[in-house]
Design an enzyme around this catalytic site. Sequence first.
Site, PDB file in Angstrom:
ATOM      1  CB  THR A 126       6.434  -2.855   5.121  1.00  0.00           C
ATOM      2  OG1 THR A 126       5.649  -1.917   5.828  1.00  0.00           O
ATOM      3  CG2 THR A 126       7.012  -3.831   6.141  1.00  0.00           C
ATOM      4  CG  ASP A 127       5.945   2.501   6.084  1.00  0.00           C
ATOM      5  OD1 ASP A 127       5.303   1.445   6.274  1.00  0.00           O
ATOM      6  OD2 ASP A 127       5.387   3.609   5.928  1.00  0.00           O
ATOM      7  CD  GLU A 128       2.826  -1.755   8.681  1.00  0.00           C
ATOM      8  OE1 GLU A 128       2.603  -2.429   9.686  1.00  0.00           O
ATOM      9  OE2 GLU A 128       2.001  -1.603   7.764  1.00  0.00           O
TER      10      GLU A 128
ATOM     11  CE1 TYR B 218       3.556  -7.533   6.506  1.00  0.00           C
ATOM     12  CE2 TYR B 218       3.343  -5.318   7.420  1.00  0.00           C
ATOM     13  CZ  TYR B 218       3.599  -6.150   6.340  1.00  0.00           C
ATOM     14  OH  TYR B 218       3.898  -5.623   5.102  1.00  0.00           O
TER      15      TYR B 218
ATOM     16  CE  LYS C 214       7.723  -7.624   4.127  1.00  0.00           C
ATOM     17  NZ  LYS C 214       7.623  -8.406   2.867  1.00  0.00           N
TER      18      LYS C 214
HETATM   19  P1  NAD Z   1      -1.131  -9.489  -0.352  1.00  0.00           P
HETATM   20  O1  NAD Z   1      -1.425 -10.094   0.981  1.00  0.00           O
HETATM   21  O2  NAD Z   1      -2.216  -8.820  -1.114  1.00  0.00           O
HETATM   22  O3  NAD Z   1      -0.536 -10.628  -1.322  1.00  0.00           O
HETATM   23  C1  NAD Z   1       0.403 -11.577  -0.891  1.00  0.00           C
HETATM   24  C2  NAD Z   1       0.556 -12.642  -1.986  1.00  0.00           C
HETATM   25  O4  NAD Z   1       1.541 -13.586  -1.543  1.00  0.00           O
HETATM   26  C3  NAD Z   1      -0.740 -13.414  -2.253  1.00  0.00           C
HETATM   27  O5  NAD Z   1      -0.924 -13.566  -3.647  1.00  0.00           O
HETATM   28  C4  NAD Z   1      -0.481 -14.765  -1.600  1.00  0.00           C
HETATM   29  O6  NAD Z   1      -1.183 -15.835  -2.211  1.00  0.00           O
HETATM   30  C5  NAD Z   1       1.024 -14.903  -1.763  1.00  0.00           C
HETATM   31  N1  NAD Z   1       1.627 -15.795  -0.754  1.00  0.00           N
HETATM   32  C6  NAD Z   1       1.421 -15.777   0.591  1.00  0.00           C
HETATM   33  N2  NAD Z   1       2.136 -16.759   1.173  1.00  0.00           N
HETATM   34  C7  NAD Z   1       2.824 -17.393   0.177  1.00  0.00           C
HETATM   35  C8  NAD Z   1       3.745 -18.482   0.154  1.00  0.00           C
HETATM   36  N3  NAD Z   1       4.107 -19.118   1.278  1.00  0.00           N
HETATM   37  N4  NAD Z   1       4.270 -18.855  -1.040  1.00  0.00           N
HETATM   38  C9  NAD Z   1       3.897 -18.224  -2.179  1.00  0.00           C
HETATM   39  N5  NAD Z   1       3.023 -17.200  -2.224  1.00  0.00           N
HETATM   40  C10 NAD Z   1       2.496 -16.791  -1.050  1.00  0.00           C
HETATM   41  O7  NAD Z   1       0.099  -8.528  -0.097  1.00  0.00           O
HETATM   42  P2  NAD Z   1       0.430  -7.111  -0.776  1.00  0.00           P
HETATM   43  O8  NAD Z   1      -0.307  -6.048  -0.052  1.00  0.00           O
HETATM   44  O9  NAD Z   1       0.319  -7.228  -2.244  1.00  0.00           O
HETATM   45  O10 NAD Z   1       1.961  -6.967  -0.363  1.00  0.00           O
HETATM   46  C11 NAD Z   1       3.000  -7.523  -1.192  1.00  0.00           C
HETATM   47  C12 NAD Z   1       4.341  -7.255  -0.538  1.00  0.00           C
HETATM   48  O11 NAD Z   1       4.525  -5.856  -0.367  1.00  0.00           O
HETATM   49  C13 NAD Z   1       4.473  -7.878   0.853  1.00  0.00           C
HETATM   50  O12 NAD Z   1       5.786  -8.385   0.980  1.00  0.00           O
HETATM   51  C14 NAD Z   1       4.247  -6.717   1.802  1.00  0.00           C
HETATM   52  O13 NAD Z   1       4.950  -6.910   3.009  1.00  0.00           O
HETATM   53  C15 NAD Z   1       4.823  -5.561   0.995  1.00  0.00           C
HETATM   54  N6  NAD Z   1       4.241  -4.221   1.279  1.00  0.00           N
HETATM   55  C16 NAD Z   1       2.871  -4.059   1.244  1.00  0.00           C
HETATM   56  C17 NAD Z   1       2.353  -2.778   1.467  1.00  0.00           C
HETATM   57  C18 NAD Z   1       0.861  -2.517   1.409  1.00  0.00           C
HETATM   58  O14 NAD Z   1       0.432  -1.404   1.712  1.00  0.00           O
HETATM   59  N7  NAD Z   1       0.038  -3.467   0.985  1.00  0.00           N
HETATM   60  C19 NAD Z   1       3.218  -1.706   1.731  1.00  0.00           C
HETATM   61  C20 NAD Z   1       4.596  -1.932   1.755  1.00  0.00           C
HETATM   62  C21 NAD Z   1       5.096  -3.208   1.503  1.00  0.00           C
HETATM   63  P1  TYD Z   2      -4.257  -1.282   7.296  1.00  0.00           P
HETATM   64  O1  TYD Z   2      -4.930  -1.038   5.984  1.00  0.00           O
HETATM   65  O2  TYD Z   2      -4.539  -2.565   8.018  1.00  0.00           O
HETATM   66  O3  TYD Z   2      -2.690  -1.073   7.064  1.00  0.00           O
HETATM   67  P2  TYD Z   2      -1.463  -0.999   8.146  1.00  0.00           P
HETATM   68  O4  TYD Z   2      -1.931  -1.485   9.451  1.00  0.00           O
HETATM   69  O5  TYD Z   2      -0.475  -1.931   7.518  1.00  0.00           O
HETATM   70  O6  TYD Z   2      -1.031   0.433   8.155  1.00  0.00           O
HETATM   71  O7  TYD Z   2      -4.646  -0.105   8.280  1.00  0.00           O
HETATM   72  C1  TYD Z   2      -4.380   1.252   7.952  1.00  0.00           C
HETATM   73  C2  TYD Z   2      -4.782   2.100   9.143  1.00  0.00           C
HETATM   74  O8  TYD Z   2      -6.203   2.012   9.297  1.00  0.00           O
HETATM   75  C3  TYD Z   2      -4.190   1.613  10.455  1.00  0.00           C
HETATM   76  O9  TYD Z   2      -3.872   2.751  11.257  1.00  0.00           O
HETATM   77  C4  TYD Z   2      -5.310   0.821  11.098  1.00  0.00           C
HETATM   78  C5  TYD Z   2      -6.562   1.530  10.597  1.00  0.00           C
HETATM   79  N1  TYD Z   2      -7.769   0.669  10.419  1.00  0.00           N
HETATM   80  C6  TYD Z   2      -8.984   1.067  10.987  1.00  0.00           C
HETATM   81  O10 TYD Z   2      -9.093   2.132  11.651  1.00  0.00           O
HETATM   82  N2  TYD Z   2     -10.084   0.277  10.807  1.00  0.00           N
HETATM   83  C7  TYD Z   2     -10.017  -0.891  10.105  1.00  0.00           C
HETATM   84  O11 TYD Z   2     -11.060  -1.585   9.999  1.00  0.00           O
HETATM   85  C8  TYD Z   2      -8.769  -1.282   9.511  1.00  0.00           C
HETATM   86  C9  TYD Z   2      -8.654  -2.553   8.721  1.00  0.00           C
HETATM   87  C10 TYD Z   2      -7.670  -0.462   9.693  1.00  0.00           C
END
Ligand code: NAD
Ligand code: TYD
Length: 370
Positions: free
Chosen positions: A141-143, A167, A171
């Site tokens: 992630t970019d975080e 988080y 990461k």
């Molecule tokens: P998500 O939370 O929707 O899904 C996570 C998946 O991992 C789920 O299916 C869960 O069951 C599985 N999981 C959790 N713990 C596990 C374990 N111990 N063993 C096996 N499986 C396990 O997450 P997402 O939003 O799809 O993100 C996927 C990846 O992309 C993550 O690594 C996250 O850090 C990264 N990422 C997400 C975003 C975003 O905006 N969602 C952006 C950048 C990077």
């Molecule tokens: P989120 O979807 O949790 O992603 P991330 O924290 O990984 O960027 O949140 C996106 C943005 O929205 C973040 O600045 C927090 C804000 N947010 C709210 O304002 N209200 C909410 O209920 C949630 C879940 C997030």
Amino acid sequence: MATEMGTNNTILVTGGAGFIGSNFVLTWMNSVGTPLVNLDLLTYAGNPANLAGLEGDSRYTLVRGDICDARLVKSLLKERRPRAVVHFAAESHVDRSIASPEAFIRTNVHGTFVLLDQARAYWESLAPEDREVFRFLHISTDEVYGTLGPRDPAFSETTPYAPNSPYAASKAGSDHLTRAYFHTFGLPVLTTNCSNNYGPYQFPEKLIPLMILNALEGKPLPVYGDGKNVRDWLFVEDHCSAIRTVLEKGNPGETYNIGGNSEKANIDVVTAICNLVDEMRPGLASGRPRTSLINYVADRPGHDRRYAIDASKISRELGWKPSQVFEDGLRRTVEWYLNHSGWIENVRTLAYRGWIEKNYAERMTVGGAQ
Ligand code: NAD
Ligand code: TYD
């Protein structure tokens, strides 16, 4: 010394039942189409129903299991002999990492270590030509880069790590382990750092699906702080195409930033969702527009102000570009949630309701619609 063994065309995906993982598995099957094993623990965020369309497809296998289970990972690698590992599995929600950080350290740090370590042993057992093509792709992630001021340049691959939430720190730890396995052991790893994703199958604890569902149901829209935090949004299918590109063309040991060139303040995203839901489902009982539901609530502790990704490296070196503009992607996403009420009911378990109650009841409302 271990006997040298071959790989086949299979890839091992972790976390393929989550939001990005499901989209990746579905688009992989439709584009590349080679066998895929999905190792997923099916936590609250993992939903095998996302992949119900693949039932009976002999190219696809779901294994319910934990990436922290070294014996399971070892036996899967030994039996299925993948040419690559694509690692999505993680705990992924910042607010949950503030409420209960431990699971984040376990899965994101220890789980990534177990995978890397087992992948290394497997890779070392391969014949030289298979060792050459094997890849371990770590999705991040970019975080990990922390937060930006309004005029700071976007995050590049050389921006120093400065994670601010549990988080992001977990990461960052997993990224460092991935890097170390390349430098110390030569494991051919690739790391991608992507901005916020949105699209179908996202669990409705994250901003965009939560706001769509609350807007649809006439519930308050809880905007943290002043609503001016900025995120750089990318449609999930564009992220998936970037991952396929990095897997195919990326150079081992390199990291690639992925983003959509689409910085938006949260309040603008929420307003756009309100307008789309008003258009597609007119008729809030009060007769007022959905923006009247906007409710400013207590801020997230340590809330990063701005994220922005400089994706010029992946564009220049690997030729990847996003294809979906935010306005179109958001419209598609709102339509998807409005048309999938069965999916929504399915994910709104008792545990989900408990989380929503806990996260929002504890936030004192600080102002209504502005
Ligand atoms: P998500 O939370 O929707 O899904 C996570 C998946 O991992 C789920 O299916 C869960 O069951 C599985 N999981 C959790 N713990 C596990 C374990 N111990 N063993 C096996 N499986 C396990 O997450 P997402 O939003 O799809 O993100 C996927 C990846 O992309 C993550 O690594 C996250 O850090 C990264 N990422 C997400 C975003 C975003 O905006 N969602 C952006 C950048 C990077
Ligand atoms: P989120 O979807 O949790 O992603 P991330 O924290 O990984 O960027 O949140 C996106 C943005 O929205 C973040 O600045 C927090 C804000 N947010 C709210 O304002 N209200 C909410 O209920 C949630 C879940 C997030």
